[in-house]
Each structure stands twice: as C-alpha cells, then as structure tokens.
Motif scaffolding. Structure first.
Motif, PDB file in Angstrom:
ATOM      1  N   ASP A 109      -9.064  -5.354   2.593  1.00 40.14           N
ATOM      2  CA  ASP A 109      -9.997  -5.939   1.638  1.00 40.14           C
ATOM      3  C   ASP A 109     -11.116  -6.707   2.333  1.00 40.14           C
ATOM      4  O   ASP A 109     -12.184  -6.881   1.748  1.00 40.14           O
ATOM      5  CB  ASP A 109      -9.252  -6.887   0.689  1.00 40.14           C
ATOM      6  CG  ASP A 109      -8.261  -6.151  -0.208  1.00 40.14           C
ATOM      7  OD1 ASP A 109      -8.537  -4.981  -0.538  1.00 40.14           O
ATOM      8  OD2 ASP A 109      -7.227  -6.735  -0.561  1.00 40.14           O
ATOM      9  N   ARG A 110     -10.844  -7.167   3.551  1.00 34.51           N
ATOM     10  CA  ARG A 110     -11.855  -7.928   4.284  1.00 34.51           C
ATOM     11  C   ARG A 110     -12.322  -7.139   5.498  1.00 34.51           C
ATOM     12  O   ARG A 110     -11.521  -6.532   6.214  1.00 34.51           O
ATOM     13  CB  ARG A 110     -11.310  -9.286   4.728  1.00 34.51           C
ATOM     14  CG  ARG A 110     -11.057 -10.264   3.591  1.00 34.51           C
ATOM     15  CD  ARG A 110     -10.648 -11.633   4.108  1.00 34.51           C
ATOM     16  NE  ARG A 110     -10.571 -12.600   3.034  1.00 34.51           N
ATOM     17  CZ  ARG A 110      -9.472 -12.861   2.319  1.00 34.51           C
ATOM     18  NH1 ARG A 110      -8.341 -12.203   2.591  1.00 34.51           N
ATOM     19  NH2 ARG A 110      -9.488 -13.763   1.362  1.00 34.51           N
ATOM     20  N   PHE A 111     -13.625  -7.157   5.734  1.00 37.80           N
ATOM     21  CA  PHE A 111     -14.191  -6.460   6.881  1.00 37.80           C
ATOM     22  C   PHE A 111     -13.741  -7.118   8.176  1.00 37.80           C
ATOM     23  O   PHE A 111     -13.748  -8.337   8.296  1.00 37.80           O
ATOM     24  CB  PHE A 111     -15.719  -6.445   6.795  1.00 37.80           C
ATOM     25  CG  PHE A 111     -16.241  -5.727   5.590  1.00 37.80           C
ATOM     26  CD1 PHE A 111     -16.113  -4.347   5.490  1.00 37.80           C
ATOM     27  CD2 PHE A 111     -16.837  -6.423   4.547  1.00 37.80           C
ATOM     28  CE1 PHE A 111     -16.581  -3.676   4.375  1.00 37.80           C
ATOM     29  CE2 PHE A 111     -17.320  -5.753   3.432  1.00 37.80           C
ATOM     30  CZ  PHE A 111     -17.180  -4.379   3.342  1.00 37.80           C
ATOM     31  N   GLY A 112     -13.343  -6.288   9.130  1.00 36.90           N
ATOM     32  CA  GLY A 112     -12.888  -6.789  10.418  1.00 36.90           C
ATOM     33  C   GLY A 112     -11.384  -6.920  10.528  1.00 36.90           C
ATOM     34  O   GLY A 112     -10.853  -7.141  11.617  1.00 36.90           O
ATOM     35  N   ALA A 113     -10.667  -6.757   9.411  1.00 35.91           N
ATOM     36  CA  ALA A 113      -9.201  -6.818   9.447  1.00 35.91           C
ATOM     37  C   ALA A 113      -8.636  -5.475   9.913  1.00 35.91           C
ATOM     38  O   ALA A 113      -9.289  -4.438   9.802  1.00 35.91           O
ATOM     39  CB  ALA A 113      -8.654  -7.177   8.070  1.00 35.91           C
ATOM     40  N   THR A 114      -7.414  -5.502  10.428  1.00 37.64           N
ATOM     41  CA  THR A 114      -6.729  -4.293  10.871  1.00 37.64           C
ATOM     42  C   THR A 114      -5.300  -4.267  10.341  1.00 37.64           C
ATOM     43  O   THR A 114      -4.780  -5.290   9.886  1.00 37.64           O
ATOM     44  CB  THR A 114      -6.705  -4.203  12.409  1.00 37.64           C
ATOM     45  OG1 THR A 114      -6.106  -5.390  12.936  1.00 37.64           O
ATOM     46  CG2 THR A 114      -8.110  -4.051  12.975  1.00 37.64           C
ATOM     47  N   VAL A 115      -4.658  -3.103  10.416  1.00 34.26           N
ATOM     48  CA  VAL A 115      -3.303  -2.934   9.896  1.00 34.26           C
ATOM     49  C   VAL A 115      -2.293  -3.643  10.785  1.00 34.26           C
ATOM     50  O   VAL A 115      -2.294  -3.483  12.012  1.00 34.26           O
ATOM     51  CB  VAL A 115      -2.941  -1.442   9.816  1.00 34.26           C
ATOM     52  CG1 VAL A 115      -1.508  -1.273   9.303  1.00 34.26           C
ATOM     53  CG2 VAL A 115      -3.916  -0.690   8.924  1.00 34.26           C
ATOM     54  N   ASN A 116      -1.413  -4.421  10.158  1.00 36.28           N
ATOM     55  CA  ASN A 116      -0.264  -4.994  10.858  1.00 36.28           C
ATOM     56  C   ASN A 116       0.983  -4.166  10.559  1.00 36.28           C
ATOM     57  O   ASN A 116       1.650  -3.688  11.458  1.00 36.28           O
ATOM     58  CB  ASN A 116      -0.047  -6.448  10.436  1.00 36.28           C
ATOM     59  CG  ASN A 116      -0.398  -7.433  11.534  1.00 36.28           C
ATOM     60  OD1 ASN A 116      -0.617  -7.029  12.679  1.00 36.28           O
ATOM     61  ND2 ASN A 116      -0.458  -8.712  11.196  1.00 36.28           N
ATOM     62  N   SER A 117       1.256  -4.003   9.273  1.00 35.93           N
ATOM     63  CA  SER A 117       2.444  -3.236   8.889  1.00 35.93           C
ATOM     64  C   SER A 117       2.300  -2.763   7.450  1.00 35.93           C
ATOM     65  O   SER A 117       1.490  -3.282   6.680  1.00 35.93           O
ATOM     66  CB  SER A 117       3.711  -4.096   9.020  1.00 35.93           C
ATOM     67  OG  SER A 117       3.643  -5.220   8.159  1.00 35.93           O
ATOM     68  N   PHE A 118       3.101  -1.732   7.095  1.00 30.38           N
ATOM     69  CA  PHE A 118       3.112  -1.213   5.728  1.00 30.38           C
ATOM     70  C   PHE A 118       4.395  -0.429   5.521  1.00 30.38           C
ATOM     71  O   PHE A 118       5.057  -0.017   6.475  1.00 30.38           O
ATOM     72  CB  PHE A 118       1.887  -0.335   5.457  1.00 30.38           C
ATOM     73  CG  PHE A 118       1.822   0.915   6.312  1.00 30.38           C
ATOM     74  CD1 PHE A 118       2.327   2.130   5.846  1.00 30.38           C
ATOM     75  CD2 PHE A 118       1.272   0.872   7.581  1.00 30.38           C
ATOM     76  CE1 PHE A 118       2.260   3.272   6.635  1.00 30.38           C
ATOM     77  CE2 PHE A 118       1.206   2.006   8.377  1.00 30.38           C
ATOM     78  CZ  PHE A 118       1.693   3.210   7.907  1.00 30.38           C
ATOM     79  N   ASP A 119       4.737  -0.210   4.259  1.00 28.22           N
ATOM     80  CA  ASP A 119       5.921   0.557   3.882  1.00 28.22           C
ATOM     81  C   ASP A 119       5.450   1.784   3.110  1.00 28.22           C
ATOM     82  O   ASP A 119       4.884   1.674   2.027  1.00 28.22           O
ATOM     83  CB  ASP A 119       6.845  -0.306   3.018  1.00 28.22           C
ATOM     84  CG  ASP A 119       8.141   0.413   2.640  1.00 28.22           C
ATOM     85  OD1 ASP A 119       8.271   1.624   2.927  1.00 28.22           O
ATOM     86  OD2 ASP A 119       9.024  -0.236   2.041  1.00 28.22           O
ATOM     87  N   ALA A 120       5.686   2.987   3.676  1.00 27.57           N
ATOM     88  CA  ALA A 120       5.214   4.227   3.063  1.00 27.57           C
ATOM     89  C   ALA A 120       6.281   4.935   2.245  1.00 27.57           C
ATOM     90  O   ALA A 120       6.023   6.021   1.712  1.00 27.57           O
ATOM     91  CB  ALA A 120       4.698   5.168   4.145  1.00 27.57           C
ATOM     92  N   ALA A 121       7.473   4.346   2.104  1.00 31.46           N
ATOM     93  CA  ALA A 121       8.579   5.052   1.448  1.00 31.46           C
ATOM     94  C   ALA A 121       8.234   5.488   0.035  1.00 31.46           C
ATOM     95  O   ALA A 121       8.428   6.652  -0.351  1.00 31.46           O
ATOM     96  CB  ALA A 121       9.816   4.150   1.444  1.00 31.46           C
ATOM     97  N   ALA A 122       7.681   4.568  -0.765  1.00 31.10           N
ATOM     98  CA  ALA A 122       7.372   4.912  -2.157  1.00 31.10           C
ATOM     99  C   ALA A 122       6.223   5.918  -2.222  1.00 31.10           C
ATOM    100  O   ALA A 122       6.213   6.816  -3.075  1.00 31.10           O
ATOM    101  CB  ALA A 122       7.018   3.642  -2.927  1.00 31.10           C
ATOM    102  N   ALA A 123       5.267   5.781  -1.327  1.00 28.72           N
ATOM    103  CA  ALA A 123       4.131   6.701  -1.321  1.00 28.72           C
ATOM    104  C   ALA A 123       4.586   8.128  -1.039  1.00 28.72           C
ATOM    105  O   ALA A 123       4.090   9.089  -1.642  1.00 28.72           O
ATOM    106  CB  ALA A 123       3.109   6.263  -0.274  1.00 28.72           C
ATOM    107  N   LYS A 124       5.538   8.285  -0.144  1.00 33.62           N
ATOM    108  CA  LYS A 124       6.008   9.622   0.220  1.00 33.62           C
ATOM    109  C   LYS A 124       6.801  10.286  -0.896  1.00 33.62           C
ATOM    110  O   LYS A 124       7.004  11.509  -0.877  1.00 33.62           O
ATOM    111  CB  LYS A 124       6.850   9.543   1.494  1.00 33.62           C
ATOM    112  CG  LYS A 124       6.036   9.210   2.732  1.00 33.62           C
ATOM    113  CD  LYS A 124       6.904   9.131   3.985  1.00 33.62           C
ATOM    114  CE  LYS A 124       6.067   8.855   5.220  1.00 33.62           C
ATOM    115  NZ  LYS A 124       6.893   8.747   6.456  1.00 33.62           N
ATOM    116  N   LYS A 125       7.248   9.490  -1.883  1.00 37.39           N
ATOM    117  CA  LYS A 125       7.988  10.050  -3.005  1.00 37.39           C
ATOM    118  C   LYS A 125       7.073  10.582  -4.114  1.00 37.39           C
ATOM    119  O   LYS A 125       7.534  11.263  -5.034  1.00 37.39           O
ATOM    120  CB  LYS A 125       8.926   8.980  -3.586  1.00 37.39           C
ATOM    121  CG  LYS A 125      10.053   8.591  -2.637  1.00 37.39           C
ATOM    122  CD  LYS A 125      10.928   7.506  -3.256  1.00 37.39           C
ATOM    123  CE  LYS A 125      12.041   7.093  -2.291  1.00 37.39           C
ATOM    124  NZ  LYS A 125      12.886   6.001  -2.860  1.00 37.39           N
TER     125      LYS A 125
END
Length: 740
Positions: free
Chosen positions: A251-267
């Motif tokens: 949501d903010r410019f300059g931020a990067t990914v730390n972590s995420f959970d893709a389990a629900a997305a893959k379903k």
C-alpha cells in the motif's frame, strides 16, 4: 521500484550489439513473402540504401538499413511504423509522408509495426533508442520518410523507363500509376524490377506547394480496425497455455514483501501458482477473474516499510512551501530580478500548487511474455522498445537482441508506458523467470492497480513575485519551483539534469518566450519515494499555468488588454505573435463576454509547437460551465489537419480534466484514489465545443500530441477571473469554494 539498478541498466543499454543477421533476414523475408517486393529504407548515415535479402546474407554485409517502405506485386504500399500507435495518429500521419513523395494513391497504403531494433528503427530525436514520446513521431520521421518515399519513386520510374525504352523524365507518376505516352503501369508491376536497381544517393523532394496529400483530411488508416474490433491490443492477446497474473503490491511506495500465506489463494478454482516478485506477490491463474480472486484470498501479508513513504499530501506541501522560502538552484537568470522588483511601482505575489496526477489510459497496463527456443517474445503496446528489451534481457539472462517485441496498438498512454524502469514489462519478466518459463504469462493491471500504482506526474509548488513599473512594464520576476525530479537516478540523468537542475521540471518557465528583462527562476528537487514520470506535456503541465496566469494578472494590474499585453512582450517573436493574432481574430477577442460570462486567453510553446487558447465560460446558479474553446496552432507543415484537430481536441479534454477534477492524494503515504469514481476524468457532458485553427506554414512539422494540454488550465483560470473577479490559481480548481 527499480527491478534492476540504474548502473545495471546503463551497462545493458551500452552493451546492446547489432541485431542477429538471422533475425534481419527473417524479417525481410517476411516483408517479401509475396515475391518481387521492393523494400526501401534509410541507412543510419545520410545515404539511402536498399534492404535486399542478398545483402543481408552476404558474409561482409554492412549494417542493415532502416527498412520503411515495401511495395508489393499486388500494388500495396506498406509503411513500417517504428512508433507505437496509442491513438495519436501515427499510423495515418507517417504513411501520408511516404505516399506524398511516392505519388501513391491513398487506397494503396498499408501499415505494419516495425520490430524492436534500435539499430534500424531508432527515434532520431532520442539517439540510439527506439521509442515514442515527446511529440517526436512525425518530427523525427519527416525527412527520413520523405527520402524513403522519393527513393522508391525514383527506382520505380527507372525500372519503367528501362522496360518501356523511354527517358525517365518522360514518365509521370500519379495516384500509384506510372505513365509515358501510350505506356502505363502500376507500382506493383515494376516492384520486382525496381528492387534490383541501386538506390539513388540523392533524391529530389517536393516543394510544399506541390503537395497533394499532405495538408488534406485523408481518412485515418486505423479507423476501421479500431471501430470493428479487429485491432489487436495486448489485452486481446491469447497464447496456448497462457496464465494470467495479477500482483498484490504494498500500500505504501518503497515497501517490500516480508511474508505472506498463499494457502487460501491456491484453493481458488483456476489459481495455478503464487510467487513472490520484487514488486509484490504474483498470483497466476487460468483467467483474470480467478487471478484477482486469488489475490484477494492472500493472507498473512507483512511488509517491510523501513524505506516506505509515509508522508501525506498536506505534509509534503508544507515541506515544499518551506523550501520555496529560500533560494534554490538557478534555472534561469536574466538581468537583475531583485533590483527590478525593489524598484517596482506595484508587485504581485502568488502561490500555485499542483497535485500528483495519474495517467489513467483506457487500456490498463498489461503485456504478454513467452519463453522461446532462442530467447523471449513480448506482446505489448511498446513505447520504449529499446529499454524494454534491455531490462527484460537483464532479468532473464539474455542478450537484448534475444528479446523480440511484437508491438501492438496501445489503448492510450500519456507517457505511462514509457518509463526507464519498464516497470510492468519487468514485472512480467520476473514472473516468467519465477515459474521457469513453463507457460506464457499475461500480466494484467486492474484499474485500481493503475490509479494506485504510481509513476505519477509529480506534485509541484510554485511561488512567484512579479512587479510592474509605473508605466505598466514588467519590472522583475522571481519564481521558486519545488517538485520531484523523475530524471534523477535514470540513464537519462546525464543529459536531462544540468548543474542539479532537471530541465523537465522548469521547461516552459525558465525558457519563457516573453521578453522579461529582470528574470530569475530557481528549482528545488526534494526526495520523495512516490514514483514519478512524465505526463502528457511533461513540465509544461504546471509551468504554463503559472506563467500564463501571472501574465494575465500583470496585464490586469497594468490596466492592459491581456492579448495586447502579451503581444508587446512577444515583439521579437513573430511566430508566437502570429498565433496570438490568429487566435484573437478567430475567437473574436474584442467582443464583450456579457453578464454571467467570462473569457480567458493563454499562449504557450511546447515541443516546438505554439498553441493559443481562448476559453469562454458561463456562470449559472453559482456553477461554472466551459462553453467554447478556440485554439490557434503553429505546428509547422500540417500533415493531416483532421489528426491535428483531434489531438488538440483531446488535449483540451485532458487538460480540463486536470483543471476541474484530477488529483492523487496521499494519507500517511497511502493513495486515496482507486478508480474513476474517485479519480474523475472529464465527463462527456462537460466537454465544450472546440475550434482548431492551423496557421499555414512551410516549416518542417513539429510536435502535436501534447501541446494542446498546457494552455487549457490557465485560459480557464483567466476566464473565471474575467467573469467573477476571483482568481483560482492551484489545481484542480476548487469550484465548491467559488462564490458567484
């Protein structure tokens, strides 16, 4: 966000080698597939050259020429278009130049997009880069295509003369037919024989008085395909086994990914894979809707915001105002502005603010990329082919010439598709790499992605102090400009930034054509993490407004007519004065506006084109309505007056949208707008009647895609003052604060 560093980009660009001979031969073979085709081009030097398959195959062949014109045995003439068509009319304007010198019939003309190859199809205004922008398409192609068309004509004439046994000067050419006495034949009949002749080193070009196509309202060659839906855009592309990708960005410019959970997305049905990429988290699916649903299902999102921009719009403008209170870097100096102002009989001080602006093209950003046996192929409305090749090659570990770009129609751009990070193409390449090239990838940005996704026209703040002498002359002018540089940190920095001053931030102000003897312009370029980029008419989007509103204020303070006041300041600028005089005539400037009405004028040069604008408004029940816009234009030789009028009309609509509605605002670093309900374009009901008057000229064409925009907001501001006595300076105009 840079997906590769500027240094890596510079190295890749510098290391671009000559295109593979096999690729050149394949392209030329495709051009001549019908057999016996004449292919004409312009070499990188001043001499003309013939692009023949035999020359390409020769072991010691010289660099291939820029192949622009193909005349086929079926009598069609195809012009290779090196620029992207994003609605500005290049697929009509450029073939017109060729057809004129060739004496072709307009019904013969066809177009095809040139391949991505800076050695062959560089933009002559950009140097060794193939790209579209800066309103350069016609201007940089003018002489190049005229010579290509004239060479093709000369070779056809020579071929016919030999076959008929007549003198070449006995042959006339008209509407695609060669004639000498009882002999007659079409271009197609002589294409094969002409292809075997040497290209003339020198060619005779027509005088403007002899033009039969240039200057006429020829029907656009792209109208039919864009009307019946057969024109191909990147959003139309489908490849076997293709996956659609969308990206969850921070949501903010300059931020990067730390972590995420893709389990629900893959379903989610249709979702195939979820991968992390430098700009966020990519969800790949068998269709766009599944990809979007999968993105919505991502959980456990955590972002590293150590380098994120967390300031809001109000905070940024407060900082900009503080910067403007002190001297910046000098962008222009003439005479002694401080001394002139000290002796002024009357002074005016004014502040102007301009928000971030999104480009918001109708076709959101998207492209298709596919791994091939010898590299990769990209399908997109490519605006910066050379940069996209280099960056994609760097990501995929290829040489730039191994990246093939199939240029398609682009559904608008306004500068967004041309950025030095090639952001959306780079994202597609990183996704393709992340899945090891197992399937073609169609990256799609939604409208919300586009509006919130950055690369905006920068915020700007201007502070101006100007004074008048006792006899109504300008005594002095001091201007402080504050805004981000979008050239800093890019490969273009070396030539765009001089002594710390980004020329794109001050153009239109530092180089004003008004004769102001005591004149000073300073620039401050603060660092902000919001990605910024050129936007239709670049720096002129804000500088023209400031200059033209201030000139109007000075004229009124001096008790002078705004047009006469400008003409006096342009006494040494005959071209500008001629446009202003034509404008005043066509707009009936001397006529009184009448009760509840107002008129405003503005004159500005951008991209070597001068545009004057008069706007008529009415005030009814406390509401302002733009009734009529009259524009006068000097853009050199008018290739197609209809296309020029369309570009000015579009520029008026674009400029009015920015003046009345458009702004991107931040709250704690988060963009508040997301779609056309909150980032509001001009509505059809708000579009006024527009009249365009073109000044006759025998000079080479100049830019037309952007110059219609800068004069709109100041002319409107001046009209509002004329009607109400209230001066609205900052954009967008807060009409709710207007008091009738």
């Amino acid at each position: 966000m840079h997906l590769i560093t500027p240094d890596q980009y510079r190295q890749m660009l510098a290391g671009m080698g000559a295109p593979l001979a096999a690729s050149r031969r394949h392209f030329l073979k495709g051009l001549g597939a019908a057999g016996g085709a004449l292919v004409i081009g312009l070499n990188l030097g001043p001499r003309l050259a013939l692009a023949e398959e035999a020359a390409a195959a020769a072991p010691a062949a010289p660099p291939m020429p820029n192949a622009f014109v193909r005349i086929a045995p079926d009598n069609t003439v195809t012009v290779l278009i090196k620029h992207v068509d994003m609605g500005q009319g290049v697929t009509t304007g450029l073939p017109t130049i060729v057809a004129e010198e060739l004496d072709a019939d307009w019904s013969q003309m066809r177009t095809a997009f040139a391949p991505a190859d800076a050695k062959l199809y560089n933009n002559l205004a950009f140097g060794p880069v193939q790209g579209t922008g800066g309103s350069t398409s016609v201007a940089n192609s003018w002489d190049q295509l005229r010579r290509a068309g004239a060479a093709a004509r000369a070779m056809l004439v020579e071929a016919a003369a030999k076959q008929w046994g007549v003198a070449p000067d006995s042959i006339t050419v008209s509407k695609g037919v060669l004639t000498s006495g009882s002999h007659s034949g079409t271009f197609g009949a002589f294409a094969e024989a002409a292809a075997k002749l040497p290209v003339p080193a020198e060619v005779e070009l027509k005088e403007p008085k002899d033009f039969t196509l240039i200057g006429t309202k020829l029907p656009r060659l792209d109208s039919t395909v864009k009307t019946d839906g057969t024109a191909t855009y990147a959003l139309d592309m489908r490849r076997p086994g293709m996956l659609t990708a969308v990206i969850r960005r921070p949501d903010r410019f300059g931020a990067t990914v730390n972590s995420f959970d893709a389990a629900a997305a893959k379903k989610v049905p249709g979702v195939v894979e979820v991968v992390a990429v430098p700009s966020g988290i990519a969800v790949l699916a068998t269709n766009t809707w599944a990809a979007i649903q999968g993105r919505e299902a991502l959980a456990g999102l955590e972002w590293d915001e150590a380098k994120a921009e967390k300031r809001g719009t109000a905070e940024l403008f407060d900082e900009y105002r503080k910067l403007a209170a002190s001297p910046g870097l000098p962008a222009a100096r003439r005479g002694d502005a401080a001394k002139g102002l000290a002796g002024a009989a009357k002074t005016i001080e004014a502040e102007f603010s301009f928000p971030y602006l999104a480009h918001a093209p109708m076709e959101p950003l998207n492209c298709v990329i596919e791994k091939t046996a010898d590299g990769a192929t990209i399908w997109t409305g490519s605006q910066f082919q050379t940069i996209e090749q280099a960056i994609t090659a760097g990501i995929l570990g290829l040489r730039p010439e191994q990246v093939k770009i199939e240029s398609l129609y682009a559904g608008g751009s306004f500068g967004r598709r041309a950025n030095t990070a090639a952001d959306y193409v780079a994202e597609a390449a990183t996704i393709l790499k992340a899945i090891d090239g197992r399937a073609p990838v169609h990256l799609v940005w939604t409208r919300e992605d586009d509006i919130k996704g950055g690369y905006y026209r920068p915020m700007f703040y201007h502070k101006v102090r100007a004074g008048l002498t006792a006899d109504g002359k300008i005594a002095g002018w001091e201007q402080q400009i504050v805004g981000q540089s979008f050239m800093a940190g890019t490969p273009f920095e070396a030539f765009a930034i001089k002594e710390g001053v980004d020329g794109t931030s001050v153009e239109g102000a530092s180089d004003t054509n008004y004769d102001i003897g005591n004149f000073a312009v300073d620039l401050h370029s603060p660092k902000v993490a919001v990605p910024t980029l050129w936007w239709r008419s670049v720096g002129h989007t804000h500088t023209a407004h400031v200059v033209e509103v201030m000139i109007d204020e000075l004229a009124r303070a001096a008790g002078r007519d705004p047009v006469e006041f400008r003409l006096e300041l342009l006494k040494d600028k005959p071209r500008h004065a001629a446009v202003l005089k034509l404008l005043a005539e066509k707009a009936s400037w001397g006529a009184k506006a009448g009760p509840g009405k107002g008129r405003g004028v503005a004159l500005h040069e951008s991209f070597n084109t001068v545009v004057g604008s008069v706007i008529d408004i009415s005030v009814v029940d406390g509401k302002i309505k733009v009734e009529r816009v009259v524009c006068a234009v000097d853009c050199g030789i008018a290739i197609n007056p209809d296309v020029i009028a369309a570009q000015i009309e579009g520029g008026v609509g674009f400029g009015l949208g920015a003046a009345l509605h458009d702004e991107i605002t931040l709250e704690d670093g988060v963009v508040e707008q997301a779609n056309f309900d909150t980032y509001v374009p001009l509505r059809m009901s708000e579009m006024p009647k527009v009249e365009v008057h073109i000044l006759p000229s025998a000079n080479a064409p100049t830019g037309i895609g952007e110059p219609g925009v800068p004069g709109v907001a100041p002319a409107l501001s001046n009209a509002i003052f004329d009607a109400t006595g209230q001066r609205l300076r900052s954009l967008p105009f807060r009409l709710e604060d207007f008091k009738a």
